[in-house]
Design an enzyme around this catalytic site. Structure first.
Site, PDB file in Angstrom:
ATOM      1  N   SER A 122       7.081 -17.990 -16.507  1.00 36.85           N
ATOM      2  CA  SER A 122       8.290 -17.359 -17.023  1.00 36.85           C
ATOM      3  C   SER A 122       9.464 -18.333 -17.099  1.00 36.85           C
ATOM      4  CB  SER A 122       8.626 -16.134 -16.180  1.00 36.85           C
ATOM      5  OG  SER A 122       9.682 -15.429 -16.771  1.00 36.85           O
ATOM      6  N   ARG A 291      12.923 -12.697 -21.666  1.00 36.00           N
ATOM      7  CA  ARG A 291      14.317 -12.471 -21.253  1.00 36.00           C
ATOM      8  C   ARG A 291      15.298 -12.819 -22.374  1.00 36.00           C
ATOM      9  NH1 ARG A 291      15.123 -14.465 -14.991  1.00 36.00           N
ATOM     10  NH2 ARG A 291      13.509 -13.117 -14.128  1.00 36.00           N
TER      11      ARG A 291
HETATM   12  C1  G1P Z   1      12.819 -11.495 -11.061  1.00 37.66           C
HETATM   13  C2  G1P Z   1      13.828 -10.466 -11.523  1.00 37.66           C
HETATM   14  C3  G1P Z   1      13.122  -9.204 -11.930  1.00 37.66           C
HETATM   15  C4  G1P Z   1      12.081  -9.525 -12.990  1.00 37.66           C
HETATM   16  C5  G1P Z   1      11.161 -10.629 -12.505  1.00 37.66           C
HETATM   17  C6  G1P Z   1      10.210 -11.084 -13.598  1.00 37.66           C
HETATM   18  O1  G1P Z   1      12.127 -11.021  -9.951  1.00 37.66           O
HETATM   19  O2  G1P Z   1      14.795 -10.205 -10.543  1.00 37.66           O
HETATM   20  O3  G1P Z   1      14.051  -8.282 -12.400  1.00 37.66           O
HETATM   21  O4  G1P Z   1      11.331  -8.398 -13.299  1.00 37.66           O
HETATM   22  O5  G1P Z   1      11.917 -11.760 -12.098  1.00 37.66           O
HETATM   23  O6  G1P Z   1      10.896 -11.580 -14.709  1.00 37.66           O
HETATM   24  P1  G1P Z   1      12.523 -11.405  -8.451  1.00 37.66           P
HETATM   25  O7  G1P Z   1      12.512 -12.910  -8.393  1.00 37.66           O
HETATM   26  O8  G1P Z   1      13.897 -10.880  -8.223  1.00 37.66           O
HETATM   27  O9  G1P Z   1      11.491 -10.732  -7.599  1.00 37.66           O
HETATM   28 ZN    ZN Z   2       9.987 -14.501 -18.645  1.00 39.08          ZN
END
Ligand code: G1P
Ligand code: ZN
Length: 552
Positions: A122, A291
């Site tokens: 990601s 995103r």
């Molecule tokens: C983070 C974001 C969350 C999202 C995820 C994947 O997770 O806060 O909203 O769904 O990345 O993109 P976190 O690192 O907070 O567990």
């Molecule tokens: Zn992503």
């Protein structure tokens, strides 16, 4: 991990000497450093467990691709050879192996695949010193549920071998059909199907009229997956000038950047829009394209507000003109959308962090739009958040309303009031320190009710737990909430996606009605809450950090 191999007709069975138990239970897929993925048999062990666990592998069709980061092509080659050994009948793969997460979700659904494997970490940096990841999506196109990832984890613990075939690496340069043993490999243009879907959802003629007029836009692909999609959509189809796309070439290390579209990591774009006068609209997407960040001239759109604005203006987009079934937001996302949903008379669900919780609601037709504070917004068109979709939705609204992004935000707050909001991230905190802070704060929660916090009374505190309205499954321990008498709140969570130490996230939210001061800097509007949580949770002492690594 050492191994020995034996062959059975075309299949080679590679024996593993040590079981592979490196996956964090409960997390979707596997996300680790690129170096870890380069250990012998590491990737293969995880893929073996996935292929043994995913329903329908024998004779099924799988979608495969990634965000172009270092390791993408090697992993594609391994997965193709293992897929052939496991009896897949077809793998659909995209040219260059470039496939965004939302485009993969669309392809899985459109081609009725058993699921997809998306190679991405990601928004984490890529390259030999960065991160790599393998995400597994199910037949509905969305992230596989916790029960699947737990089953994969169980499987990896007792794995003794994996099956693979020998096959030369395929060139992914051009579309075409190939075979590896009995398995067909169909290479397609990864952009076509996605663009077709977007054209069904939005009025491209109207957006094109906007972009061909005096509406300079800057889109930053951050050298990640969305470059080719953005070029086709904004330049080739909508007529924006070619230089509207910045960093449009996917690179294995994202040009050394951190492909996360926020004010810190998409700093150059933010400066162009917030300080300069050349652009009226700016947007960026992350590594795998799910995103989005939206900017106007001198205006940053908070992602929680973005979801609220899309909900309030949904009727302006052809796909959503007949109304919304409902909306959902993750718990740490601000309540801005709740206020809009109330006025529209539709349901609004509060789910744990992570997209997989929206999937059930989308599949059951209970919601049409959903989003997270972490720059994720999406709808029932796929089962992932979708960065370019959100950008197009904003352009659709701007094309109809013919005003600036700032005008849209101001009129929204004047109608619904404003939820001042900010997230403070403390990254790479030693794990013990982060867990110590969290556990201590959790222990304090029961005694907090009735006490004063930032000059207001605490009316509630808990560790958020969610009962899925569709399948009644319960998910606990989703973040510590401190709720204040005026509807303001602070949430503290530990990230589930970081790969270095722990990340503490502090979410701050305070509501001001439309009659109040709607034009403060959020850091100032939230200042008393920020200092109160810092002292209550002993953030500075326990992390040794003077200030957060990232403020959004
Ligand atoms: C983070 C974001 C969350 C999202 C995820 C994947 O997770 O806060 O909203 O769904 O990345 O993109 P976190 O690192 O907070 O567990
Ligand atoms: Zn992503």
């Amino acid at each position: 991990m050492t191994a020995s191999a034996s062959a059975d007709s075309a299949n080679i069975f590679v024996r593993l000497e040590a079981p592979f138990t490196d996956q964090k239970p409960g997390t979707s897929g596997l996300r680790k450093s690129s170096r870890q993925f380069e250990q012998p048999n590491y990737l293969e062990s995880f893929v073996e467990a996935v292929l043994l666990t995913l329903p329908g592998v024998q004779g099924g069709t799988l979608v495969l691709g990634g965000d172009g980061r270092y390791g993408n092509l090697r992993a594609i080659n391994v997965i193709l050879r293992m897929g052939a050994a496991h009896g897949l009948s077809k793998v659909i793969i995209t040219t260059g192996g470039i496939l965004s997460t939302p485009a993969a979700s669309n392809l899985i659904r459109k081609r009725k695949a058993i699921g997809g494997i998306i190679l991405s970490a990601s928004h984490n940096p890529g390259g030999p010193d960065g991160d790599f990841g393998v995400k597994v999506n199910g037949a509905n196109g969305g992230p596989t549920p916790g029960s699947f990832t737990d089953a994969v984890f169980e499987c990896t613990k007792s794995l003794e071998q994996y099956a693979i075939v020998e096959a030369p690496a395929l060139s992914l340069d051009t579309p075409g059909v190939h075979s590896i043993g009995a398995m067909q490999v169909e290479i397609i243009d990864g952009v076509d199907d996605f663009v077709e879907l977007m054209q069904q959802l939005f009025d491209f003629d109207r957006i094109s009229t906007l972009l061909r007029g005096d509406f300079p836009l800057a889109f930053d692909a951050m050298h990640a997956v969305t470059g080719p999609y953005a070029r086709r959509v904004f330049v080739d189809l909508l007529g924006a000038p070619s230089n509207s796309i910045r960093n449009g070439m996917p690179l294995e290390d994202f040009g050394g950047g951190h492909p996360d579209p926020n004010l810190t990591y998409a700093h150059d774009l933010a400066t162009l829009l917030l300080r300069g006068n050349d652009y009226r609209f700016g947007a960026a997407c992350d590594g795998d394209g799910d995103r989005n960040m939206i900017l106007g001239h001198r205006c940053f759109v908070n992602p929680s507000d973005s979801l609220a604005v899309l909900t309030a203006n949904a009727e302006l987009a052809p796909a959503y003109g007949s109304g919304l079934a409902g909306v959902a937001r993750s718990m740490p996302t601000s309540s801005a959308v709740d206020v809009v949903a109330k006025e529209l008379g539709i349901d609004c669900f509060e789910t744990p962090t992570g997209w997989k919780f929206f999937g059930n609601l989308l599949d059951a037709g209970r919601i049409t739009l959903c989003g997270e504070e972490s720059f994720g917004t999406g709808s029932n068109h796929v089962r992932e958040k979708d960065g370019l979709w959100a950008v197009l939705f904003w352009l659709q609204i701007l094309a109809v309303r013919r005003c600036s992004v700032a005008d849209i935000m101001n009129s929204h707050w004047e109608r619904f009031g404003r939820h001042y909001y900010s997230r403070h991230d403390y990254e790479a905190v030693p794990s013990d320190a982060a867990h110590g802070l969290y556990d201590r704060l959790e222990g304090l929660l029961p005694g907090l009710v009735g006490q004063s916090f930032a000059g207001r009374k605490i009316t509630g505190s808990d560790n958020f737990s969610y009962t899925d309205p569709v399948d009644q499954s319960i998910t606990q321990g989703q973040g510590l909430r401190i709720l204040l008498e005026d509807g303001s709140r602070v949430v503290v969570r530990l990230s589930g996606t970081g790969t270095k130490g722990a990340t503490i996230r502090v979410y701050l939210e305070s509501y001001v009605p439309s009659s109040g001061d709607l034009h403060q800097d959020p850091q100032i509007a939230l200042a008393d809450m920020i200092s109160s949580i810092n002292s209550l949770a002993e953030i500075q002492q326990r992390t040794g950090m003077e200030s957060p690594s990232v403020i959004t």
